[in-house]
Design a protein around this motif. Structure first.
Motif, PDB file in Angstrom:
ATOM      1  N   VAL A  31       0.823  -1.210   0.000  1.00  0.00           N
ATOM      2  CA  VAL A  31       0.000   0.000   0.000  1.00  0.00           C
ATOM      3  C   VAL A  31       0.857   1.261   0.000  1.00  0.00           C
ATOM      4  N   ALA A  32       1.915   1.290   0.798  1.00  0.00           N
ATOM      5  CA  ALA A  32       2.704   2.502   0.984  1.00  0.00           C
ATOM      6  C   ALA A  32       3.756   2.746  -0.090  1.00  0.00           C
ATOM      7  N   THR A  33       3.948   1.785  -0.999  1.00  0.00           N
ATOM      8  CA  THR A  33       4.987   1.950  -2.022  1.00  0.00           C
ATOM      9  C   THR A  33       4.461   1.573  -3.405  1.00  0.00           C
ATOM     10  N   PRO A  34       3.648   2.424  -4.015  1.00  0.00           N
ATOM     11  CA  PRO A  34       3.155   2.138  -5.362  1.00  0.00           C
ATOM     12  C   PRO A  34       4.295   2.118  -6.373  1.00  0.00           C
ATOM     13  N   GLU A  35       4.139   1.289  -7.388  1.00  0.00           N
ATOM     14  CA  GLU A  35       5.174   1.176  -8.415  1.00  0.00           C
ATOM     15  C   GLU A  35       5.222   2.399  -9.325  1.00  0.00           C
ATOM     16  N   ALA A  36       4.084   3.084  -9.526  1.00  0.00           N
ATOM     17  CA  ALA A  36       4.042   4.241 -10.422  1.00  0.00           C
ATOM     18  C   ALA A  36       3.280   5.395  -9.781  1.00  0.00           C
ATOM     19  N   LEU A  37       3.742   6.606 -10.075  1.00  0.00           N
ATOM     20  CA  LEU A  37       3.061   7.835  -9.665  1.00  0.00           C
ATOM     21  C   LEU A  37       2.481   8.484 -10.910  1.00  0.00           C
ATOM     22  N   LEU A  38       1.250   8.990 -10.817  1.00  0.00           N
ATOM     23  CA  LEU A  38       0.569   9.583 -11.960  1.00  0.00           C
ATOM     24  C   LEU A  38       0.533  11.109 -11.813  1.00  0.00           C
ATOM     25  N   TYR A  39       1.012  11.800 -12.845  1.00  0.00           N
ATOM     26  CA  TYR A  39       1.088  13.265 -12.817  1.00  0.00           C
ATOM     27  C   TYR A  39       0.328  13.869 -13.998  1.00  0.00           C
ATOM     28  N   GLU A  40      -0.425  14.935 -13.709  1.00  0.00           N
ATOM     29  CA  GLU A  40      -1.097  15.705 -14.752  1.00  0.00           C
ATOM     30  C   GLU A  40      -0.249  16.931 -15.073  1.00  0.00           C
ATOM     31  N   PRO A  41       0.017  17.186 -16.376  1.00  0.00           N
ATOM     32  CA  PRO A  41       0.796  18.373 -16.743  1.00  0.00           C
ATOM     33  C   PRO A  41      -0.066  19.635 -16.668  1.00  0.00           C
ATOM     34  N   GLY A  42       0.533  20.720 -16.180  1.00  0.00           N
ATOM     35  CA  GLY A  42      -0.172  21.986 -16.075  1.00  0.00           C
ATOM     36  C   GLY A  42       0.256  22.967 -17.153  1.00  0.00           C
ATOM     37  N   ALA A  43      -0.460  24.090 -17.258  1.00  0.00           N
ATOM     38  CA  ALA A  43      -0.237  25.076 -18.314  1.00  0.00           C
ATOM     39  C   ALA A  43       1.152  25.704 -18.250  1.00  0.00           C
ATOM     40  N   GLN A  44       1.722  25.789 -17.049  1.00  0.00           N
ATOM     41  CA  GLN A  44       3.040  26.398 -16.884  1.00  0.00           C
ATOM     42  C   GLN A  44       4.150  25.343 -16.817  1.00  0.00           C
ATOM     43  N   GLY A  45       3.830  24.123 -17.177  1.00  0.00           N
ATOM     44  CA  GLY A  45       4.822  23.056 -17.162  1.00  0.00           C
ATOM     45  C   GLY A  45       4.930  22.331 -15.831  1.00  0.00           C
ATOM     46  N   GLU A  46       4.090  22.718 -14.866  1.00  0.00           N
ATOM     47  CA  GLU A  46       4.126  22.048 -13.568  1.00  0.00           C
ATOM     48  C   GLU A  46       3.491  20.663 -13.673  1.00  0.00           C
ATOM     49  N   LEU A  47       3.847  19.805 -12.735  1.00  0.00           N
ATOM     50  CA  LEU A  47       3.296  18.454 -12.697  1.00  0.00           C
ATOM     51  C   LEU A  47       2.528  18.276 -11.399  1.00  0.00           C
ATOM     52  N   ALA A  48       1.245  17.916 -11.508  1.00  0.00           N
ATOM     53  CA  ALA A  48       0.389  17.732 -10.333  1.00  0.00           C
ATOM     54  C   ALA A  48       0.172  16.247 -10.087  1.00  0.00           C
ATOM     55  N   LEU A  49       0.519  15.789  -8.884  1.00  0.00           N
ATOM     56  CA  LEU A  49       0.288  14.394  -8.511  1.00  0.00           C
ATOM     57  C   LEU A  49      -1.211  14.160  -8.381  1.00  0.00           C
ATOM     58  N   VAL A  50      -1.741  13.190  -9.145  1.00  0.00           N
ATOM     59  CA  VAL A  50      -3.179  12.936  -9.129  1.00  0.00           C
ATOM     60  C   VAL A  50      -3.532  11.532  -8.647  1.00  0.00           C
TER      61      VAL A  50
END
Length: 199
Positions: free
Chosen positions: A111-130
């Motif tokens: 549970v505490a160590t997922p194999e992958a993290l999912l990020y959404e790209p933002g308009a200014q190039g930022e990455l939001a963890l979703v």
């Protein structure tokens, strides 16, 4: 064969749509010799157990809202080098960028160590963890039936991976364990790619 090598031969052959279906408090790992679902641990109140484990997941991944922290924790392999969007009509949404810690790709999940993290790209190039994705390569799974976590069975996707998504950081009207999230977008993927090149 290395764990990374399991992913590369398949990535170029399959469409994105085929992906779908695609340590704080101690948790119980899923192992071939002892497959325990989260629901099995508290049969009187499985919903409460799932809530507890989602809280454990959030506590373990909150630091990854800063992409630099994810990179330092070895989430560096960008799966398929693309932001994943459902191509069906109507679209079921997106998954975003998948950053994988290939050192976690084995026959277990936690549970505490997922194999992958999912990020959404933002308009200014930022990455939001979703959200996150738990992954077991099909060749590494030796347990009976399907792997389980959060009381949910994993799905074997077109890449030969058992997978389970958890939208821990972005509300999903399709459900917290759905493959796609209509509230995630790849609209700014080119900006996100520019930002990633700078990391």
């Amino acid at each position: 064969m290395t764990r990374t090598a399991l992913l590369f031969p398949l990535a170029g052959l399959l469409t994105l749509a085929q992906l779908a279906g695609c340590r704080g408090e101690p948790t119980t790992p899923t192992r071939p010799d002892q497959m325990l679902s989260v629901g099995d641990l508290a049969s009187k109140s499985p919903a409460a157990t799932v809530e507890r484990d989602v809280a454990t997941l959030r506590a373990a991944t909150t630091r990854f809202h800063r992409f630099d922290a994810a990179r330092k924790a070895s989430y560096t392999y960008l799966f398929m080098n693309t932001c994943m969007t459902d191509g069906s009509a109507p679209s079921r949404g997106a998954m975003g960028y998948h950053y994988v810690n290939t050192g976690l790709l084995d026959g277990t999940v936690d549970v505490a160590t997922p194999e992958a993290l999912l990020y959404e790209p933002g308009a200014q190039g930022e990455l939001a963890l979703v959200g996150v994705e738990y992954v077991i390569p099909q060749a590494a799974w030796a347990g009976p039936g399907k792997p389980k976590l959060f009381g949910r069975e994993f799905t074997l996707n077109g890449f030969g991976l058992w997978a389970l998504h958890v939208w821990a950081w972005r509300d999903n009207p399709s459900g917290i364990f759905a493959d796609w999230n209509p509230r995630v977008s790849c609209e700014h993927a080119s900006a996100g790619a520019s930002a990633m090149a700078a990391h």
